[in-house]
Design an enzyme around this catalytic site. Structure first.
Site, PDB file in Angstrom:
ATOM      1  N   GLY A 124       0.824  -1.205   0.000  1.00 29.19           N
ATOM      2  CA  GLY A 124       0.000   0.000   0.000  1.00 29.19           C
ATOM      3  C   GLY A 124       0.859   1.257   0.000  1.00 29.19           C
ATOM      4  N   CYS A 125       0.238   2.378  -0.350  1.00 28.88           N
ATOM      5  CA  CYS A 125       0.999   3.621  -0.505  1.00 28.88           C
ATOM      6  C   CYS A 125       1.556   4.131   0.826  1.00 28.88           C
ATOM      7  CB  CYS A 125       0.144   4.677  -1.189  1.00 28.88           C
ATOM      8  SG  CYS A 125      -1.464   4.980  -0.422  1.00 28.88           S
TER       9      CYS A 125
END
Length: 352
Positions: free
Chosen positions: A151-152
């Protein structure tokens, strides 16, 4: 030249746009098919305006097996739950998978149920995907059949702390983190909380201390060598389109100074072409990495005059759509196809 055949399932979002932007110009890649439930029958140039001129690639409403047929690698670029159900149709196919959703990042079902959904479509698959962070799992990714791309926020925060975990300096610690993110992280479909008129002149926290990437970050840092990590994570919605600035603070480990911590960071990232460790006290900036897969990381240390407590601050800057999303998936793609992780991704960022 032998070309790697690629299909994309979920072609209408920002993640797919970035995958296409980077891969469709490479002479070692052939894009076979792009499937989507939106914009069916339209060329990618109509859906993603930056891809003007590539009118031969059409979004199709076809089954996962049809889309993946003949492909060497398929990218899954859809929301969680939907992705897991699609992946289930591909597990018996002769195709490697790179998943950009959160469906296969976590090893623990309880974490998934708490942070994502009341149930997982195929819980027995949790822990079977290789976690696609090249700075942590380069060797494993090369031979992986299924990769869960990070995920970012997890990428931005973990990148700033991996060297400490690897050095055994994240044991029984409390990490306090505030991270600011751009609006593109909320996806292509507008929502009341991410609408431009609300966001452009605004700063606000959301999912305070309870963001779904928290468990992923702890899992990643534990895999890297940390243990018993407490993480207080406060996400901030920033008036940016792209970028994450992750600021982590913790007590300076005993026996260390700013200089010794700097050496740990420089040594850890020495072979990673896309990561820049800044001079001590220098500030990473989103504008320096936006539009690229590059990462800037900086540390600073302060001793409190009253108590003598020493605080270490670790800051990292990434583009959330590239290093925090599709670009990191392409790093895994590169490794899986026998290339350096930075292949086709080593262009500089935009300034300003």
């Amino acid at each position: 030249m032998n070309k790697t055949k690629v299909s994309i399932i979920g072609g209408a979002g920002y993640g797919a746009a970035e995958i296409l932007r980077h891969l469709m110009i490479r002479d070692d890649v052939e894009i076979l098919r792009i499937s989507s439930k939106d914009y069916v029958g339209q060329p990618v140039s109509q859906v993603h305006r930056a891809l003007t001129g590539f009118d031969d690639l059409i979004l199709e409403d076809i089954s996962p097996k049809e889309c993946a047929h003949g492909a060497d690698i398929v990218f899954l670029a859809m929301p969680h739950i939907i992705t897991a159900r699609v992946a289930m149709e591909l597990f018996d196919q002769n195709v490697r998978i790179i998943d950009l959703s959160g469906d296969f990042r976590l090893n623990n079902l309880e974490d998934y149920i708490r942070d994502y959904a009341p149930e997982h479509p195929c819980p027995e698959r949790l822990g079977t995907f290789t976690y696609g962070m090249p700075e942590l799992n380069e060797a494993q990714i090369r031979n992986a059949r299924h990769v869960a791309s990070p995920g970012c926020f997890a990428t931005g925060i973990a990148m700033g702390l991996l060297p400490l975990a690897d050095a055994g300096l994240l044991q029984s610690v409390n990490v306090r983190n505030v991270s600011m993110t751009g609006s593109s992280g909320s996806g292509v479909k507008p929502q009341p909380g991410t609408h431009h008129a609300i966001r452009v002149n605004n700063l606000k926290t959301y999912k305070t201390l309870n963001h779904q990437h928290r468990a992923e970050i702890i899992q990643t840092l534990t895999q890297a060598g940390g243990g018993n990590i407490a993480l207080d994570f406060v996400p901030v919605s920033a008036p940016l389109v792209r970028g994450i600035l992750a600021v982590s603070q913790l007590d300076l480990p005993e026996g260390h100074s700013a200089e010794s911590i700097q050496r740990i960071y420089q040594n850890y990232f020495a072979d990673h072409k896309l990561v820049r460790v800044m001079p001590i006290g220098a500030s990473p900036e989103v504008v320096a990495v936006a539009g690229s897969a590059r990462v800037e990381i900086g540390i600073a240390v302060r001793e409190d005059e009253a108590t003598g407590t020493k605080t270490l601050c670790c800051t990292s800057a990434i583009d959330n759509l590239i290093k925090g999303g599709a670009g990191q998936a392409i790093q895994s793609f590169n490794l899986m196809t026998g290339k350096p992780m930075h292949h086709g991704l080593d262009q500089p960022g935009m300034w300003p």
